[in-house]
Design a protein around this motif. Structure first.
Motif, PDB file in Angstrom:
ATOM      1  N   PHE A 157     -18.726 -37.878  41.078  1.00 37.47           N
ATOM      2  CA  PHE A 157     -19.050 -36.491  40.732  1.00 37.47           C
ATOM      3  C   PHE A 157     -18.769 -35.619  41.948  1.00 37.47           C
ATOM      4  CE2 PHE A 157     -21.420 -36.616  36.646  1.00 37.47           C
ATOM      5  CZ  PHE A 157     -21.340 -37.983  36.435  1.00 37.47           C
ATOM      6  N   VAL A 215     -19.368 -31.719  42.376  1.00 36.50           N
ATOM      7  CA  VAL A 215     -19.854 -30.471  41.792  1.00 36.50           C
ATOM      8  C   VAL A 215     -20.210 -29.511  42.920  1.00 36.50           C
ATOM      9  CG1 VAL A 215     -21.732 -29.459  40.418  1.00 36.50           C
ATOM     10  CG2 VAL A 215     -20.697 -31.640  39.717  1.00 36.50           C
ATOM     11  N   ARG A 275     -26.180 -27.437  50.248  1.00 35.26           N
ATOM     12  CA  ARG A 275     -27.297 -27.209  49.337  1.00 35.26           C
ATOM     13  C   ARG A 275     -27.894 -25.851  49.631  1.00 35.26           C
ATOM     14  NH1 ARG A 275     -30.293 -33.087  50.166  1.00 35.26           N
ATOM     15  NH2 ARG A 275     -28.783 -34.321  49.007  1.00 35.26           N
ATOM     16  N   TYR A 300     -19.457 -29.859  47.113  1.00 34.66           N
ATOM     17  CA  TYR A 300     -19.096 -31.250  47.392  1.00 34.66           C
ATOM     18  C   TYR A 300     -17.617 -31.497  47.086  1.00 34.66           C
ATOM     19  CZ  TYR A 300     -24.016 -32.755  47.870  1.00 34.66           C
ATOM     20  OH  TYR A 300     -25.317 -32.948  48.280  1.00 34.66           O
ATOM     21  N   ASP A 357     -21.208 -42.164  44.853  1.00 37.53           N
ATOM     22  CA  ASP A 357     -21.361 -40.830  45.445  1.00 37.53           C
ATOM     23  C   ASP A 357     -20.020 -40.413  46.035  1.00 37.53           C
ATOM     24  OD1 ASP A 357     -24.081 -40.749  44.963  1.00 37.53           O
ATOM     25  OD2 ASP A 357     -24.645 -40.439  47.067  1.00 37.53           O
ATOM     26  N   VAL A 358     -19.822 -39.113  46.180  1.00 41.14           N
ATOM     27  CA  VAL A 358     -18.565 -38.626  46.755  1.00 41.14           C
ATOM     28  C   VAL A 358     -18.664 -38.437  48.268  1.00 41.14           C
ATOM     29  CG1 VAL A 358     -18.981 -36.112  46.520  1.00 41.14           C
ATOM     30  CG2 VAL A 358     -16.660 -37.034  46.282  1.00 41.14           C
ATOM     31  N   ASP A 359     -19.888 -38.384  48.817  1.00 41.09           N
ATOM     32  CA  ASP A 359     -20.038 -38.059  50.241  1.00 41.09           C
ATOM     33  C   ASP A 359     -19.883 -39.299  51.113  1.00 41.09           C
ATOM     34  OD1 ASP A 359     -22.422 -39.084  49.258  1.00 41.09           O
ATOM     35  OD2 ASP A 359     -23.691 -37.815  50.512  1.00 41.09           O
ATOM     36  N   ARG A 403     -26.159 -37.157  36.398  1.00 44.57           N
ATOM     37  CA  ARG A 403     -25.068 -38.133  36.363  1.00 44.57           C
ATOM     38  C   ARG A 403     -25.339 -39.257  35.372  1.00 44.57           C
ATOM     39  NH1 ARG A 403     -24.086 -39.810  42.484  1.00 44.57           N
ATOM     40  NH2 ARG A 403     -26.364 -39.781  42.483  1.00 44.57           N
ATOM     41  N   TYR A 455     -26.164 -30.966  55.023  1.00 42.22           N
ATOM     42  CA  TYR A 455     -26.791 -30.406  53.824  1.00 42.22           C
ATOM     43  C   TYR A 455     -26.872 -28.881  53.861  1.00 42.22           C
ATOM     44  CZ  TYR A 455     -28.362 -35.082  52.421  1.00 42.22           C
ATOM     45  OH  TYR A 455     -28.427 -36.395  52.032  1.00 42.22           O
ATOM     46  N   LYS A 465     -23.606 -35.561  56.519  1.00 45.88           N
ATOM     47  CA  LYS A 465     -24.267 -34.920  55.380  1.00 45.88           C
ATOM     48  C   LYS A 465     -24.155 -33.396  55.386  1.00 45.88           C
ATOM     49  CE  LYS A 465     -26.311 -38.531  53.263  1.00 45.88           C
ATOM     50  NZ  LYS A 465     -26.146 -38.819  51.861  1.00 45.88           N
TER      51      LYS A 465
HETATM   52  N1  UDP Z   1     -23.460 -34.111  43.837  1.00 44.51           N
HETATM   53  C1  UDP Z   1     -22.530 -33.083  43.708  1.00 44.51           C
HETATM   54  N2  UDP Z   1     -22.937 -31.793  43.913  1.00 44.51           N
HETATM   55  C2  UDP Z   1     -24.211 -31.476  44.262  1.00 44.51           C
HETATM   56  C3  UDP Z   1     -25.145 -32.514  44.421  1.00 44.51           C
HETATM   57  C4  UDP Z   1     -24.737 -33.832  44.211  1.00 44.51           C
HETATM   58  O1  UDP Z   1     -21.366 -33.328  43.402  1.00 44.51           O
HETATM   59  O2  UDP Z   1     -24.506 -30.294  44.431  1.00 44.51           O
HETATM   60  C5  UDP Z   1     -23.042 -35.496  43.560  1.00 44.51           C
HETATM   61  C6  UDP Z   1     -22.122 -36.048  44.662  1.00 44.51           C
HETATM   62  O3  UDP Z   1     -21.276 -37.025  44.107  1.00 44.51           O
HETATM   63  C7  UDP Z   1     -23.133 -36.671  45.591  1.00 44.51           C
HETATM   64  C8  UDP Z   1     -24.122 -37.276  44.609  1.00 44.51           C
HETATM   65  O4  UDP Z   1     -24.175 -36.328  43.530  1.00 44.51           O
HETATM   66  O5  UDP Z   1     -22.536 -37.613  46.464  1.00 44.51           O
HETATM   67  C9  UDP Z   1     -25.539 -37.518  45.140  1.00 44.51           C
HETATM   68  O6  UDP Z   1     -25.998 -36.446  45.909  1.00 44.51           O
HETATM   69  P1  UDP Z   1     -26.116 -36.575  47.488  1.00 44.51           P
HETATM   70  O7  UDP Z   1     -24.966 -37.369  47.997  1.00 44.51           O
HETATM   71  O8  UDP Z   1     -26.277 -35.206  48.081  1.00 44.51           O
HETATM   72  O9  UDP Z   1     -27.469 -37.390  47.633  1.00 44.51           O
HETATM   73  P2  UDP Z   1     -27.894 -38.315  48.859  1.00 44.51           P
HETATM   74  O10 UDP Z   1     -26.783 -39.278  49.139  1.00 44.51           O
HETATM   75  O11 UDP Z   1     -28.148 -37.420  50.028  1.00 44.51           O
HETATM   76  O12 UDP Z   1     -29.139 -38.996  48.366  1.00 44.51           O
END
Ligand code: UDP
Ligand code: MN
Length: 298
Positions: free
Chosen positions: A66, A68, A297, A71, A157-159, A134, A293, A291
């Protein structure tokens, strides 16, 4: 956790690639769970044999991600470009990118037998809601084209980005990822949801490992059960005005407590470089991206 898999347990492994596993090659780490699932560490399999065996099975492997909001620009291109170099090379692969802006998905040069599909999703307002939504979206996709064209699927996850071979040694009926920050922690300290009112709650003596929702996978049927369970739990909590501590990850951990994964990936498969070097982390497959954030965010 230390110790190698007892031979009796090894002989019970219901695993496609049992013939290629050498759990004794990593005596300093746990290579098998109490229920007989292998824990895949670097060195306990031969990547070439795993690849050959998978090629004979002529599989199509799905990879969902994902992207969105911000990201997409920040992470997606690197995730896909490095997946081309390292994810299931030599197999048929279909990427599924879920985004609210299909036009913004970068064009990536794909190797033979690999394709990319883009699916539009609504953008949720809160990042927690994007993450939790998701499960519902994946469940629908698994019941549609993704489920028809893939035999196994990984959901990520994409990150993060690939740094080493992530190959068919990781495939199984259901696959869970050990969380890089928590795999050495004692059970009672693991960050499971503890509020008994939540569908994701685990009692103090429950839990096997703390799994990371950034990587999970399995057969289409197994993932349909997983995503249905988690989507239902998330919905039930929302109706009660609750939100589990780590959102969809809490529900994923509940699912894998009730339905043990057939295979567990060592933290080498999804490593956080900020932890620093560790003797047992030989060859990271995926690395967490920074990250930042505050940029992502609201
Ligand atoms: N994600 C996204 N947009 C957002 C929030 C989350 O695309 O605004 C997707 C993305 O793939 C991300 C995953 O949801 O990797 C999980 O969120 P995140 O990685 O921020 O969570 P964490 O790894 O910090 O728990
Ligand atoms: Mn993440």
């Amino acid at each position: 956790p230390m110790g190698i898999c007892p031979e009796t347990t090894m002989s019970l492994l219901k695993d496609n690639f049992t013939g290629v596993l050498r759990p004794w090659a990593r005596p300093e780490v746990l290579t098998c769970t109490s229920w007989g699932a292998p824990i895949i560490w670097d060195g306990i399999f031969d990547p070439h044999v795993a690849r050959q065996k998978a090629e004979q099975q002529n599989l199509t492997i799905g990879l969902t991600v994902f992207a969105v909001g911000r990201y997409l620009e920040k992470y997606l291109a690197r995730f896909l470009e490095t997946a081309e170099q390292h994810f299931m090379v030599g197999q048929r692969v279909v990427y599924y990118v879920f985004t609210e802006r299909p036009d913004a998905v970068p064009g990536i040069a794909l190797g033979p037998g690999r394709r990319l599909r883009v699916e539009r999703v609504e953008r949720e307002r809160r990042w927690q809601d994007v993450s939790m939504a998701r499960m519902r979206t994946l469940h629908a996709a698994l019941g549609g084209r993704l489920g028809r064209e893939a035999s196994f699927v990984f959901c990520m996850d994409v990150d993060q980005y690939f740094r080493g071979t992530f190959g068919p040694e990781a495939l199984a009926e259901s696959v869970a990822q050990l969380h890089a920050w928590h795999y050495r922690w004692p059970l009672r300290l693991l960050p499971f949801e503890r509020d008994e009112r939540s569908a994701a709650a685990l009692a103090p003596d429950e839990g096997d490992f703390y799994y990371h929702a950034a990587v999970f996978g399995g057969s289409v049927a197994a993932l349909q059960r997983l995503t249905a369970h988690c989507a239902r739990g998330l919905e039930q909590d929302r109706a009660r005005g609750l939100e589990a501590r780590w959102h969809d990850e809490s529900h994923l951990n509940k699912f894998f407590w009730l339905h043990k994964p057939a295979k567990v990936l060592s933290p080498e498969y999804c490593w956080c470089p900020e932890i620093g070097p560790r003797a047992e982390i030989h060859r990271p497959r995926l690395l967490w991206a920074p990250k930042e954030y505050h940029l992502l965010r609201d």
